[in-house]
Scaffold this active site. Structure first.
Site, PDB file in Angstrom:
ATOM      1  N   HIS A 272       0.836  -1.209   0.000  1.00 30.84           N
ATOM      2  CA  HIS A 272       0.000   0.000   0.000  1.00 30.84           C
ATOM      3  C   HIS A 272       0.874   1.264   0.000  1.00 30.84           C
ATOM      4  O   HIS A 272       0.873   2.016  -0.943  1.00 30.84           O
ATOM      5  CB  HIS A 272      -1.024   0.034   1.139  1.00 30.84           C
ATOM      6  CG  HIS A 272      -1.954  -1.128   1.138  1.00 30.84           C
ATOM      7  ND1 HIS A 272      -2.723  -1.436   0.049  1.00 30.84           N
ATOM      8  CD2 HIS A 272      -2.206  -2.088   2.081  1.00 30.84           C
ATOM      9  CE1 HIS A 272      -3.444  -2.529   0.319  1.00 30.84           C
ATOM     10  NE2 HIS A 272      -3.141  -2.946   1.525  1.00 30.84           N
ATOM     11  N   ASP A 323      -4.776  -8.110  -3.788  1.00 30.83           N
ATOM     12  CA  ASP A 323      -5.147  -7.898  -2.394  1.00 30.83           C
ATOM     13  C   ASP A 323      -6.496  -8.512  -2.028  1.00 30.83           C
ATOM     14  O   ASP A 323      -6.596  -9.701  -1.804  1.00 30.83           O
ATOM     15  CB  ASP A 323      -5.088  -6.390  -2.091  1.00 30.83           C
ATOM     16  CG  ASP A 323      -5.188  -6.087  -0.604  1.00 30.83           C
ATOM     17  OD1 ASP A 323      -5.249  -7.037   0.200  1.00 30.83           O
ATOM     18  OD2 ASP A 323      -5.203  -4.899  -0.235  1.00 30.83           O
TER      19      ASP A 323
HETATM   20 ZN    ZN Z   1      -3.448  -6.895   2.451  1.00 32.85          ZN
END
Ligand code: ZN
Length: 425
Positions: A272, A323
């Site tokens: 991220h 993800d």
């Molecule tokens: Zn994750």
């Protein structure tokens, strides 16, 4: 030994036509343009091409999906009915996590990995933290859930790096509660002992986040990964709330905390990396830490847009992940990195198609510890995938890197086994 003649192929940063690839035991042993092949064949200029199989379309190295939580796939289409936040989404995700058994997780993950394979992904980094029984008791084999994921990858024919995550706390100073008891090993020493007992070279390491691993435990995880020279992945600054809590407790940003505890470096991937300070970007870049963006998840969860270009220019190679599996399509992840920047800045041209392809292939595989994958060149694994250039989306676009990033989708990947046609002379 086998030979395939690729109608078009992505070779490094360029697309070439009529590329002959020789493969032995799954490894590329020769790559040559058709002209080169002809010069090496005396007397019968078309002999080699005629004896090989032809792959129509644009062939590229298999894609690397560097951040996956397989079980989140169960939430697809089920979390959009009400307004909510990242944290209400997490509650729904926890309810799925409560139910899974090794058998049901094997079945679910097998389908998820098959979906990945069908969209051109040949390697996955599975960020795994669902370790124990619902009350927190280890299974008889404490790595039974992880083994179910490895078996699912085998079943689906995808290469896996199982990033076994240390997860010890519900938040800064908070004990695990509810389903989080399935995640925790108690402390990092016991996490390391369990992972050590795995006895499988596909296992790497992960720190769930600075929320879930207390400061005094971070170095133990990092030391284990370094001693084994395996990848170490960590969720970093996905939400502003995580940054605020970390600042309150430690007086440091999450990146600064990881840097002080020796977690950053070329084996490490920050997942991220959304809400960073300028100094965070320098710490990540100077240490050679990879940055894994997951744009379709980050927009679904309203996380924000990570400073991908600043990170890259500072020294952090970009990688990509599906993800939460709300979308499994690395083509869309590549495209989204650039498109999100355009919306945020009202400018085009932050990333070139070639740079984004590098993130989805060679740099992605490298961040998973697979340095012999991601390029169509001698010595690399021959895990090639081909995009059909005659679908509704791709017809008339041309065999270019830009077609792959800005027009193609995972649905345009030709299913494995159907891409070749026997060429008759
Ligand atoms: Zn994750």
């Amino acid at each position: 030994m086998s030979e395939v003649l690729l109608e078009h192929a992505l070779l490094g940063d360029r697309v070439e036509s009529d590329v002959l690839v020789t493969v032995e035991d799954g490894v590329i042993t020769e790559v040559s343009g058709l002209a080169g092949a002809r010069t090496s064949t005396t007397g019968d200029p078309d002999g080699r091409a005629a004896s090989s199989e032809t792959v129509r379309g644009l062939t590229l190295p298999g894609l690397a999906n560097c951040h996956s939580h397989a079980f989140h796939r169960a939430l697809r289409g089920r979390t959009q009915g009400e307004r909510g936040s990242f944290w209400t989404w997490r509650d729904q995700m926890y309810r799925v996590a409560e139910e899974l058994t090794p058998d049901s997780y094997f079945a679910l993950a097998t389908e998820v990995y098959r979906e990945m394979r069908a969209t051109g992904i040949t390697a996955v980094g599975e960020f795994h933290y669902l370790h124990h029984q619902p009350d927190g008791t280890p299974y008889d084999d404490p790595n039974e859930m992880g083994r179910a994921l490895l078996a699912a990858a085998d079943e689906a024919g995808i290469r896996i790096r199982l990033l076994d995550a240390c997860y010890l706390a519900a938040g800064f100073g908070l004990d695990p509660e509810g389903v989080q008891r399935r995640f925790t090993d108690g402390d990092a020493e016991r996490w390391a002992a369990r992972v050590e007992a795995f006895g499988d070279e596909r296992v790497g390491a992960a720190i769930h986040s600075v929320r879930a691993v207390p400061r005094d435990q971070l170095a133990t995880v990092a030391a284990w990964a370094r001693s084994r020279q395996v990848p170490l992945h960590v969720h970093l600054s996905e939400q502003v709330a995580e940054n605020d809590a970390c600042e309150d407790v430690h007086g440091l940003t999450p990146t600064e905390l990881l840097a002080e505890e020796g977690v950053l470096g070329p084996l490490t991937t920050a997942v991220h990396a959304t809400h960073l300070t300028e100094s965070d970007v320098r710490l990540l870049g100077d240490s050679g830490t990879f940055a894994c963006l997951c744009p379709t998840t980050e927009r679904d969860l309203a996380d924000g847009i990570g400073p991908s270009r600043f990170l890259y220019d500072a020294g952090s190679r970009l990688t990509l992940g599906s993800d939460s599996q709300a979308v499994i399509d690395l083509f869309e992840e590549m495209r989204a990195v650039e498109m999100h920047e355009r919306l945020a800045t009202q400018q085009r041209g932050h990333w070139t198609a070639v740079e984004l392809l590098r993130a989805a292939t060679v740099d992605g595989h490298a961040s998973l510890g697979f340095t012999d994958a991601g390029r169509i060149e001698v010595g690399q694994r021959a895990d090639l995938v081909t995009v059909d250039l005659d679908t509704w989306r791709t017809r008339g676009t041309g065999a270019t890197a830009e077609t792959l990033v800005f027009a193609a989708t995972g649905a345009d990947v030709i299913p494995a086994g159907l891409e070749t046609t026997a060429e008759t002379a």
